[in-house]
Write an enzyme that holds these catalytic residues in place. Sequence first.
Site, PDB file in Angstrom:
ATOM      1  N   LYS A  13      69.875  68.289  99.228  1.00  0.00           N
ATOM      2  CA  LYS A  13      69.266  69.595  98.916  1.00  0.00           C
ATOM      3  C   LYS A  13      70.230  70.732  99.239  1.00  0.00           C
ATOM      4  O   LYS A  13      70.505  71.597  98.408  1.00  0.00           O
ATOM      5  CB  LYS A  13      67.949  69.782  99.718  1.00  0.00           C
ATOM      6  CG  LYS A  13      66.939  68.646  99.513  1.00  0.00           C
ATOM      7  CD  LYS A  13      65.652  68.870 100.291  1.00  0.00           C
ATOM      8  CE  LYS A  13      65.771  68.787 101.803  1.00  0.00           C
ATOM      9  NZ  LYS A  13      66.108  67.446 102.329  1.00  0.00           N
ATOM     10  N   ARG A  89      56.657  71.432 102.500  1.00  0.00           N
ATOM     11  CA  ARG A  89      56.807  70.122 103.129  1.00  0.00           C
ATOM     12  C   ARG A  89      55.473  69.462 103.432  1.00  0.00           C
ATOM     13  O   ARG A  89      55.447  68.326 103.911  1.00  0.00           O
ATOM     14  CB  ARG A  89      57.541  70.327 104.455  1.00  0.00           C
ATOM     15  CG  ARG A  89      58.918  69.741 104.516  1.00  0.00           C
ATOM     16  CD  ARG A  89      59.440  70.024 105.912  1.00  0.00           C
ATOM     17  NE  ARG A  89      60.555  69.210 106.238  1.00  0.00           N
ATOM     18  CZ  ARG A  89      61.816  69.515 105.982  1.00  0.00           C
ATOM     19  NH1 ARG A  89      62.116  70.631 105.374  1.00  0.00           N
ATOM     20  NH2 ARG A  89      62.776  68.692 106.348  1.00  0.00           N
ATOM     21  N   ARG A 161      74.546  68.900 113.616  1.00  0.00           N
ATOM     22  CA  ARG A 161      73.197  69.318 113.985  1.00  0.00           C
ATOM     23  C   ARG A 161      72.642  68.413 115.077  1.00  0.00           C
ATOM     24  O   ARG A 161      72.905  67.213 115.082  1.00  0.00           O
ATOM     25  CB  ARG A 161      72.283  69.249 112.749  1.00  0.00           C
ATOM     26  CG  ARG A 161      72.375  70.484 111.891  1.00  0.00           C
ATOM     27  CD  ARG A 161      71.741  70.329 110.539  1.00  0.00           C
ATOM     28  NE  ARG A 161      70.410  69.734 110.529  1.00  0.00           N
ATOM     29  CZ  ARG A 161      69.654  69.608 109.438  1.00  0.00           C
ATOM     30  NH1 ARG A 161      70.124  70.047 108.274  1.00  0.00           N
ATOM     31  NH2 ARG A 161      68.476  69.056 109.492  1.00  0.00           N
TER      32      ARG A 161
HETATM   33  P1  AP5 Z   1      72.725  67.720 102.615  1.00  0.00           P
HETATM   34  O1  AP5 Z   1      72.898  68.305 101.254  1.00  0.00           O
HETATM   35  O2  AP5 Z   1      73.085  68.552 103.772  1.00  0.00           O
HETATM   36  O3  AP5 Z   1      71.244  67.107 102.761  1.00  0.00           O
HETATM   37  P2  AP5 Z   1      69.817  67.812 102.797  1.00  0.00           P
HETATM   38  O4  AP5 Z   1      69.005  67.207 101.705  1.00  0.00           O
HETATM   39  O5  AP5 Z   1      69.950  69.289 102.813  1.00  0.00           O
HETATM   40  O6  AP5 Z   1      69.288  67.196 104.154  1.00  0.00           O
HETATM   41  P3  AP5 Z   1      68.710  67.872 105.481  1.00  0.00           P
HETATM   42  O7  AP5 Z   1      68.968  66.891 106.580  1.00  0.00           O
HETATM   43  O8  AP5 Z   1      69.201  69.263 105.667  1.00  0.00           O
HETATM   44  O9  AP5 Z   1      67.187  67.875 105.134  1.00  0.00           O
HETATM   45  P4  AP5 Z   1      66.009  67.965 106.107  1.00  0.00           P
HETATM   46  O10 AP5 Z   1      64.913  68.159 105.136  1.00  0.00           O
HETATM   47  O11 AP5 Z   1      65.893  66.826 107.021  1.00  0.00           O
HETATM   48  O12 AP5 Z   1      66.367  69.206 107.051  1.00  0.00           O
HETATM   49  P5  AP5 Z   1      65.954  70.728 107.041  1.00  0.00           P
HETATM   50  O13 AP5 Z   1      67.119  71.505 107.495  1.00  0.00           O
HETATM   51  O14 AP5 Z   1      65.277  71.099 105.775  1.00  0.00           O
HETATM   52  O15 AP5 Z   1      73.548  66.356 102.622  1.00  0.00           O
HETATM   53  C1  AP5 Z   1      73.601  65.529 103.774  1.00  0.00           C
HETATM   54  C2  AP5 Z   1      75.014  64.972 103.935  1.00  0.00           C
HETATM   55  O16 AP5 Z   1      75.316  64.088 102.862  1.00  0.00           O
HETATM   56  C3  AP5 Z   1      76.110  66.031 103.941  1.00  0.00           C
HETATM   57  O17 AP5 Z   1      77.094  65.653 104.850  1.00  0.00           O
HETATM   58  C4  AP5 Z   1      76.648  66.009 102.511  1.00  0.00           C
HETATM   59  O18 AP5 Z   1      78.003  66.384 102.472  1.00  0.00           O
HETATM   60  C5  AP5 Z   1      76.442  64.566 102.116  1.00  0.00           C
HETATM   61  N1  AP5 Z   1      76.078  64.427 100.713  1.00  0.00           N
HETATM   62  C6  AP5 Z   1      75.259  65.234  99.986  1.00  0.00           C
HETATM   63  N2  AP5 Z   1      75.137  64.758  98.726  1.00  0.00           N
HETATM   64  C7  AP5 Z   1      75.881  63.620  98.664  1.00  0.00           C
HETATM   65  C8  AP5 Z   1      76.132  62.666  97.623  1.00  0.00           C
HETATM   66  N3  AP5 Z   1      75.603  62.809  96.389  1.00  0.00           N
HETATM   67  N4  AP5 Z   1      76.927  61.606  97.916  1.00  0.00           N
HETATM   68  C9  AP5 Z   1      77.460  61.460  99.148  1.00  0.00           C
HETATM   69  N5  AP5 Z   1      77.265  62.343 100.177  1.00  0.00           N
HETATM   70  C10 AP5 Z   1      76.471  63.398  99.933  1.00  0.00           C
HETATM   71  O19 AP5 Z   1      64.817  70.775 108.185  1.00  0.00           O
HETATM   72  C11 AP5 Z   1      65.123  70.507 109.529  1.00  0.00           C
HETATM   73  C12 AP5 Z   1      63.852  70.540 110.381  1.00  0.00           C
HETATM   74  O20 AP5 Z   1      63.265  71.858 110.331  1.00  0.00           O
HETATM   75  C13 AP5 Z   1      62.721  69.610 109.935  1.00  0.00           C
HETATM   76  O21 AP5 Z   1      62.892  68.305 110.440  1.00  0.00           O
HETATM   77  C14 AP5 Z   1      61.476  70.335 110.490  1.00  0.00           C
HETATM   78  O22 AP5 Z   1      61.327  70.054 111.853  1.00  0.00           O
HETATM   79  C15 AP5 Z   1      61.832  71.805 110.335  1.00  0.00           C
HETATM   80  N6  AP5 Z   1      61.353  72.368 109.056  1.00  0.00           N
HETATM   81  C16 AP5 Z   1      62.125  72.796 108.012  1.00  0.00           C
HETATM   82  N7  AP5 Z   1      61.375  73.217 106.991  1.00  0.00           N
HETATM   83  C17 AP5 Z   1      60.079  73.076 107.391  1.00  0.00           C
HETATM   84  C18 AP5 Z   1      58.819  73.324 106.755  1.00  0.00           C
HETATM   85  N8  AP5 Z   1      58.751  73.811 105.500  1.00  0.00           N
HETATM   86  N9  AP5 Z   1      57.678  73.039 107.437  1.00  0.00           N
HETATM   87  C19 AP5 Z   1      57.733  72.557 108.704  1.00  0.00           C
HETATM   88  N10 AP5 Z   1      58.897  72.292 109.365  1.00  0.00           N
HETATM   89  C20 AP5 Z   1      60.054  72.540 108.703  1.00  0.00           C
HETATM   90 ZN    ZN Z   2      69.475  70.783 104.280  1.00  0.00          ZN
END
Ligand code: AP5
Ligand code: ZN
Length: 217
Positions: A13, A89, A161
């Site tokens: 994402k 989410r 992170r």
């Molecule tokens: P990356 O693109 O960074 O992945 P991502 O989908 O953004 O994954 P996240 O871990 O950020 O998602 P998340 O939903 O767990 O965390 P969030 O910050 O939203 O890619 C990952 C890695 O893979 C990178 O190193 C990249 O280079 C590599 N990569 C990407 N694409 C690739 C490909 N095609 N091939 C190979 N490698 C690749 O949320 C964090 C926390 O915040 C949650 O756990 C929750 O506690 C809280 N939170 C956030 N939003 C809410 C909400 N709406 N409601 C309640 N709590 C919330």
């Molecule tokens: Zn992310």
Amino acid sequence: VRMILMGPPGAGKGTQAPKIKDKYCACHLATGDMLRAQVTKKTALGREAKKIMDAGGLVSDEIMVNMIKNELDNNAECKNGFILDGFPRTVTQAEKLDGMLVDSGKPLQHAVELQIDDALLVARITGRLVHPASGRSYHKIFNPPKDDMKDDITGEPLIQRSDDNADTLKKRLVTYHQQTSPVVAYYQKTGIWKPIDASQEPGQVWKSLLKVFSDDD
Ligand code: AP5
Ligand code: ZN
């Protein structure tokens, strides 16, 4: 463009959203990045959120909905559209978002699901490096920065992170399957749901996204 990007932790994402932002001059609202900004600032919300994030749980719907509403109403960058990354989410968040957008007369156009097997996510998550100020992410093996541990654009240090370890990832995946999979089902019923194979390399994922958008113009 007005869209959401769904998918499990590590689906890509945060990798794809900035490219969509550049294409459409839209705002990229990543709720995880917003919460981490609060953690860095050591606000009351930040302290509470850090505990929840490190345990792989979810921050309350009320807080998250208000956070998004505030940005959509007040962030000038969102005038041309928005990419929501990590929101909604829960089904409650999805219903509240729909309510807000119906009120504004500008409903969602795409609910993109980045589909990928859990087994592929461990390597992605444990190898990720991020630039905290911009949210840009890299990968030690799949997308290394030009200079070791430094952001390509600012030269500032990259970090890992605190929730990017195998243990917390397991909990984040359980949370995703329990609470966010129903959101995918919610949008599957609407006709704006578009699945993409997120196990492909990033350039291919981008091409798949462009196909989704090609119906727009
Ligand atoms: P990356 O693109 O960074 O992945 P991502 O989908 O953004 O994954 P996240 O871990 O950020 O998602 P998340 O939903 O767990 O965390 P969030 O910050 O939203 O890619 C990952 C890695 O893979 C990178 O190193 C990249 O280079 C590599 N990569 C990407 N694409 C690739 C490909 N095609 N091939 C190979 N490698 C690749 O949320 C964090 C926390 O915040 C949650 O756990 C929750 O506690 C809280 N939170 C956030 N939003 C809410 C909400 N709406 N409601 C309640 N709590 C919330
Ligand atoms: Zn992310």
